[in-house]
Design a protein around this motif. Sequence first.
Motif, PDB file in Angstrom:
ATOM      1  N   GLU A   1      -7.574  -0.413   5.799  1.00 43.25           N
ATOM      2  CA  GLU A   1      -7.640  -1.574   4.905  1.00 43.25           C
ATOM      3  C   GLU A   1      -6.738  -2.719   5.353  1.00 43.25           C
ATOM      4  O   GLU A   1      -7.039  -3.888   5.082  1.00 43.25           O
TER       5      GLU A   1
ATOM      6  N   SER B   1      -5.625   3.619   3.900  1.00 39.86           N
ATOM      7  CA  SER B   1      -4.752   2.462   3.734  1.00 39.86           C
ATOM      8  C   SER B   1      -4.583   1.704   5.049  1.00 39.86           C
ATOM      9  O   SER B   1      -4.603   0.467   5.073  1.00 39.86           O
TER      10      SER B   1
ATOM     11  N   ALA C   1       0.823  -1.210   0.000  1.00 40.32           N
ATOM     12  CA  ALA C   1       0.000   0.000   0.000  1.00 40.32           C
ATOM     13  C   ALA C   1       0.853   1.254   0.000  1.00 40.32           C
ATOM     14  O   ALA C   1       0.599   2.200  -0.742  1.00 40.32           O
TER      15      ALA C   1
END
Length: 444
Positions: free
Chosen positions: A366, A363, A13
């Motif tokens: 996630e 991010s 990411a």
Amino acid sequence: MQVLNPVKSVGIAFATYVIQSTSHKTVLPIISSNRKYSKMSKLRGADRLKGTEKNVWVEFGKLAVDYKALNLGQGFPDFKPPQHVIDKMVHAVDGSENALLSQYTRSYGHPRLVNVLAKLYSPLTGQTLDPMNNITVSVGAYGVLFCAVQGLVNPGDEVVIVEPYFDCYEPMVKVAGATPKYVPIRPIKKEGVLSSDDWKLDPVELESKFSAKTKAIMINNPNNPVGKVFKKEELEMIAGLCKKYDCICISDEVYEWMIYDDNKHIKIASLPGMWERTITLGSAGKTFSATGWKLGWGVGPDHLIKPMQILHQNCIYTCPTPIQEAVAEGLEYELSVQDNKEECYLTSLALELKPKRDALAKSLVEIGMIPTIPEGGYFMMADISKLNIDIPDDGTKDPYDFKFVRWLCKEKRLSVIPPSAFYNQEHKNLGEKFVRFCFIKVRT
């Protein structure tokens, strides 16, 4: 759950929009390990430095370099200052006919710089500032803070420090011979994504740290690492205690221009009865994304500024003239365009950083971390406790976040900072389930 997946996701990411930055600092040992320099020998460091040797930036800066890690830990940009400020620096060094710009300038601050600082801070503090007596300049806000603590605090005094704090607060107070008293801001929300506004001071706990021995309180607004921007009622609570116990407020406000959403930064010095007891710290490095220029200032009443100036003149004496000239001209320009939020760097930087903040937060969610969305500054705390990663024992007795960050850097080449470094020994458990990210380097 596979142990490696969360951190592998972190690397993927971040690698898409972060560029690598590295920094390496070195320090000399304070106390020799050579046996011939015994405790009875005079060939050793001052006793007052004992216990201040360890520095989180030295260890993790070196670790990031050694392992060529993606450095999302240390708080510096990976881009240049605004071009007009760079141009002013070049002109001051090589383009001006004024030869004195390469010589010593006034000890307490270059006249052009303190004059523009007075114009900038007078309306923010509600005072008409005397540039020569209400402002002092030193080597970064770090230097100004050192002058404040050494110039204002006596051995035997007590200093209240709000946690988490920038890690130099504690050693500076101890080297001055004073006793730190710690009080943390704590998250009151227990589940889901947090805002830095969810981190609060307990009024009863805060007052319990004050006494007749209290000389000062040190606050960081916006707070590093949480990103909290203190609300007016919170500042009024602190101000009330300062007045009740007749103590100084040292207010570190170096991230004052990086404020997001509809939040408002209020200077505690602007509150009733607080000007005469407050030192406000600012930073050219943070204001203009030029941390390597190392220039900062303190703003306050002359009876507090004068002792700081005396301390400064006897250790630093003066700061580089070309840097002060360039920062002065840069601030003059910013004042001239202050009504244009997109052109004025004092406001446009926050507009640039907000998407980076939001991208990083997304991010982190996630991959299973729980971020605290900062209202100010360019750091983000993230709760790592839900990752359930079993970190191998590294042979130290350090808190979990230190071990996690070392492992993350060595095994996954991602460097962040362990926030328990910003707490005293008794409260390190409050920071060890978090890590700190610097999102100024994020690419969106």
